[in-house]
Design a protein around this motif. Sequence first.
Motif, PDB file in Angstrom:
ATOM      1  N   LEU A  80       0.801  -1.230   0.000  1.00 34.60           N
ATOM      2  CA  LEU A  80       0.000   0.000   0.000  1.00 34.60           C
ATOM      3  C   LEU A  80       0.834   1.281   0.000  1.00 34.60           C
ATOM      4  CD1 LEU A  80      -2.784  -1.032   2.536  1.00 34.60           C
ATOM      5  CD2 LEU A  80      -3.041  -0.744   0.074  1.00 34.60           C
ATOM      6  N   GLN A  81       1.960   1.292   0.682  1.00 34.57           N
ATOM      7  CA  GLN A  81       2.731   2.517   0.861  1.00 34.57           C
ATOM      8  C   GLN A  81       3.157   3.208  -0.440  1.00 34.57           C
ATOM      9  OE1 GLN A  81       5.726   1.471   3.786  1.00 34.57           O
ATOM     10  NE2 GLN A  81       4.605   2.598   5.353  1.00 34.57           N
ATOM     11  N   PRO A  82       3.586   2.503  -1.463  1.00 33.83           N
ATOM     12  CA  PRO A  82       4.017   3.206  -2.676  1.00 33.83           C
ATOM     13  C   PRO A  82       2.925   4.085  -3.308  1.00 33.83           C
ATOM     14  CG  PRO A  82       4.768   0.946  -2.746  1.00 33.83           C
ATOM     15  CD  PRO A  82       3.867   1.063  -1.562  1.00 33.83           C
ATOM     16  N   MET A  83       1.682   3.747  -3.097  1.00 29.56           N
ATOM     17  CA  MET A  83       0.596   4.550  -3.660  1.00 29.56           C
ATOM     18  C   MET A  83       0.557   5.948  -3.063  1.00 29.56           C
ATOM     19  SD  MET A  83      -2.594   1.955  -3.731  1.00 29.56           S
ATOM     20  CE  MET A  83      -2.251   0.225  -3.565  1.00 29.56           C
ATOM     21  N   PHE A  84       1.126   6.113  -1.868  1.00 27.63           N
ATOM     22  CA  PHE A  84       1.054   7.376  -1.148  1.00 27.63           C
ATOM     23  C   PHE A  84       2.414   8.065  -1.052  1.00 27.63           C
ATOM     24  CE2 PHE A  84      -2.377   4.647   0.154  1.00 27.63           C
ATOM     25  CZ  PHE A  84      -3.469   5.498   0.065  1.00 27.63           C
ATOM     26  N   SER A  85       3.358   7.657  -1.868  1.00 29.38           N
ATOM     27  CA  SER A  85       4.709   8.232  -1.799  1.00 29.38           C
ATOM     28  C   SER A  85       4.737   9.699  -2.229  1.00 29.38           C
ATOM     29  CB  SER A  85       5.675   7.412  -2.659  1.00 29.38           C
ATOM     30  OG  SER A  85       5.262   7.444  -4.013  1.00 29.38           O
ATOM     31  N   GLY A  86       3.710  10.173  -2.920  1.00 28.92           N
ATOM     32  CA  GLY A  86       3.678  11.559  -3.377  1.00 28.92           C
ATOM     33  C   GLY A  86       3.209  12.551  -2.327  1.00 28.92           C
ATOM     34  N   ILE A  87       2.900  12.100  -1.131  1.00 33.22           N
ATOM     35  CA  ILE A  87       2.448  13.004  -0.071  1.00 33.22           C
ATOM     36  C   ILE A  87       3.678  13.648   0.571  1.00 33.22           C
ATOM     37  CG2 ILE A  87       1.294  13.167   2.161  1.00 33.22           C
ATOM     38  CD1 ILE A  87      -0.482  10.838   1.293  1.00 33.22           C
ATOM     39  N   LYS A 142       0.416  14.773   7.350  1.00 33.05           N
ATOM     40  CA  LYS A 142      -0.502  13.985   6.527  1.00 33.05           C
ATOM     41  C   LYS A 142       0.098  12.602   6.253  1.00 33.05           C
ATOM     42  CE  LYS A 142      -2.894  16.220   3.378  1.00 33.05           C
ATOM     43  NZ  LYS A 142      -3.319  16.835   2.094  1.00 33.05           N
ATOM     44  N   LYS A 143       1.399  12.566   5.991  1.00 32.84           N
ATOM     45  CA  LYS A 143       2.076  11.294   5.726  1.00 32.84           C
ATOM     46  C   LYS A 143       2.034  10.391   6.959  1.00 32.84           C
ATOM     47  CE  LYS A 143       5.862   9.500   3.119  1.00 32.84           C
ATOM     48  NZ  LYS A 143       5.542   9.511   1.721  1.00 32.84           N
ATOM     49  N   SER A 144       2.202  10.982   8.143  1.00 35.73           N
ATOM     50  CA  SER A 144       2.140  10.221   9.387  1.00 35.73           C
ATOM     51  C   SER A 144       0.746   9.621   9.581  1.00 35.73           C
ATOM     52  CB  SER A 144       2.508  11.117  10.560  1.00 35.73           C
ATOM     53  OG  SER A 144       2.340  10.438  11.761  1.00 35.73           O
ATOM     54  N   LEU A 145      -0.269  10.425   9.326  1.00 35.68           N
ATOM     55  CA  LEU A 145      -1.649   9.951   9.430  1.00 35.68           C
ATOM     56  C   LEU A 145      -1.908   8.815   8.444  1.00 35.68           C
ATOM     57  CD1 LEU A 145      -4.603  10.211  10.406  1.00 35.68           C
ATOM     58  CD2 LEU A 145      -4.908  11.897   8.592  1.00 35.68           C
ATOM     59  N   VAL A 146      -1.464   8.999   7.207  1.00 35.22           N
ATOM     60  CA  VAL A 146      -1.668   7.982   6.173  1.00 35.22           C
ATOM     61  C   VAL A 146      -0.940   6.695   6.546  1.00 35.22           C
ATOM     62  CG1 VAL A 146      -1.101   7.391   3.780  1.00 35.22           C
ATOM     63  CG2 VAL A 146      -2.203   9.564   4.294  1.00 35.22           C
TER      64      VAL A 146
END
Length: 112
Positions: free
Chosen positions: A14-21, A26-30
């Motif tokens: 899942l993490q690579p999908m959110f690498s653009g944050i 926000k990244k900590s929350l995600v």
Amino acid sequence: MLTDARIKKEVERLQPMFSGIDNIDKKSLVNSLIEEAAFLKIACLQAKAELKKEGLTAETVNASQKFIKAHPSAQIYEKYARQYTQIIHTLIEYLPPKEKKNISRLTALRNE
């Protein structure tokens, strides 16, 4: 089985999908949502495997009486599946714009 290795593998998926944050908060929350989603997914898979093996109902004996009730794994599966779906919907809202175009809600749930 509900193991740290399986949960870690799901987190890594899942993490690579959110690498653009870029926002640290926000990244900590995600990241915490991702960890919770990973746990819930693996727990649901385990409950589902138990249901397939043992069936949807369980017989309970209380003194001389026998009762048929829903298998405990069915209740766990229902509860965790609902929580997992809510977390996935929340995570979709945090997807960076380019990822949102690539991943629809159905695709995210289908890739379980």
